[in-house]
Design an enzyme around this catalytic site. Structure first.
Site, short mmCIF file in Angstrom:
data_model
loop_
_atom_site.label_atom_id
_atom_site.label_comp_id
_atom_site.label_asym_id
_atom_site.label_seq_id
_atom_site.Cartn_x
_atom_site.Cartn_y
_atom_site.Cartn_z
CG HIS A 36 -5.76 13.36 -11.86
ND1 HIS A 36 -6.79 13.76 -12.70
CD2 HIS A 36 -6.36 12.80 -10.78
CE1 HIS A 36 -7.94 13.45 -12.14
NE2 HIS A 36 -7.71 12.88 -10.98
NE ARG A 55 -9.99 18.37 -28.09
CZ ARG A 55 -11.14 18.39 -28.74
NH1 ARG A 55 -12.08 19.24 -28.39
NH2 ARG A 55 -11.37 17.59 -29.75
CB ILE A 56 -11.14 12.67 -24.27
CG1 ILE A 56 -12.12 12.81 -23.10
CG2 ILE A 56 -10.73 11.23 -24.53
CD1 ILE A 56 -11.85 11.93 -21.92
CG ASN A 79 -2.57 14.41 -17.03
OD1 ASN A 79 -2.73 15.62 -17.23
ND2 ASN A 79 -3.48 13.69 -16.41
C1 GAR Z 1 -4.64 21.22 -12.12
O1 GAR Z 1 -5.21 21.10 -10.85
C2 GAR Z 1 -4.48 19.87 -12.77
O2 GAR Z 1 -4.11 18.89 -11.86
C3 GAR Z 1 -5.88 19.64 -13.28
O3 GAR Z 1 -6.27 20.88 -13.81
C4 GAR Z 1 -5.63 21.91 -13.07
C5 GAR Z 1 -4.89 22.82 -14.03
O4 GAR Z 1 -4.34 23.91 -13.36
N1 GAR Z 1 -5.92 18.61 -14.27
C6 GAR Z 1 -6.87 17.68 -14.33
O5 GAR Z 1 -7.82 17.65 -13.57
C7 GAR Z 1 -6.69 16.69 -15.46
N2 GAR Z 1 -7.56 15.57 -15.28
P1 GAR Z 1 -3.35 24.87 -14.13
O6 GAR Z 1 -4.03 25.27 -15.44
O7 GAR Z 1 -3.20 26.05 -13.21
O8 GAR Z 1 -2.06 24.15 -14.36
#
Ligand code: GAR
Length: 203
Positions: free
Chosen positions: A111, A93-94, A109
């Site tokens: 990414h 979510r934003i 965070n």
């Molecule tokens: C991860 O790859 C994280 O970097 C990405 O969501 C995934 C969560 O994995 N986040 C984003 O893209 C944020 N912009 P997880 O639920 O197994 O930790």
């Protein structure tokens, strides 16, 4: 002093798990997870929290009429839990500027790209389609601009000609999980110093 960490999630929660494990095995000392908050009821991350005796809280976006109201509720929970550090771990979510500003240099965070390349959604797909040979992950402090806050740590992962979004995502996750627990440890140990855009690691 124990650093109280609250984690915002939307999905699978492997990064959350990595931090839970590092706290449980003593790699990260003087920290505890105060709660896990999800905007998705079915997020597997909530079950992971429960398995470790951590409060998992679903805050339903449908119960709020605006992003600000939703984040007000999240802020209320974060304060009630005495949160010192907020981790975004696959939180899709934003977040409103108000909530971000409440936790300046205390919200982190992860990414799945080497920022500032490939911001936003589907970073792995963006990297493959662009044709870069090297990608990675970035752990950074959160600022109101999306995926643009001061960088704490990055890890690189090569892109192979045989890679699909799935295979790349899987290899990236291994590095993400390491990077996240390393960054959290640095924060908890008081080793991060933020000077404008630059994060210095005190040795
Ligand atoms: C991860 O790859 C994280 O970097 C990405 O969501 C995934 C969560 O994995 N986040 C984003 O893209 C944020 N912009 P997880 O639920 O197994 O930790």
């Amino acid at each position: 002093m124990t650093v109280k960490i609250s984690v915002l999630v939307s999905g699978r929660g492997t990064n959350l798990q990595s931090v839970i494990d590092a706290i449980e095995n003593g790699e990260i000392r003087n920290a505890e997870i105060a709660c896990v908050i999800s905007d998705k009821k079915e997020a597997y991350a909530l079950q992971r929290a429960e398995k470790h005796g951590i409060a998992g809280i679903f805050v339903n976006p449908a119960d709020f009429s605006s992003r600000q109201e939703y984040d007000q509720k999240v802020l209320e929970i974060l304060k009630e839990k005495g949160t010192d550090l907020v981790l975004l771990a696959g939180y899709m979510r934003i977040i409103s500027d108000e909530l971000i500003n409440e936790f300046k240099n205390k919200m982190i965070n992860i990414h799945p790209s080497l920022l500032p390349s490939f911001k936003g959604l589907n970073a792995q797909k963006q990297a493959i389609e662009y044709g870069v040979k090297m990608t990675g992950c970035t752990v950074h402090f959160v600022e109101p601009d999306l995926d643009a806050g001061p960088v704490i740590l990055q890890k690189t992962v090569p892109i192979l000609e045989s890679d699909t979004v799935e295979t790349l995502t899987e290899r990236l996750l291994v590095e993400e999980n390491k990077a996240y627990r390393e960054a959290v440890k640095l924060f908890v140990d008081g080793k991060l110093e933020v000077d404008g855009r630059i994060v210095k690691i005190k040795r």
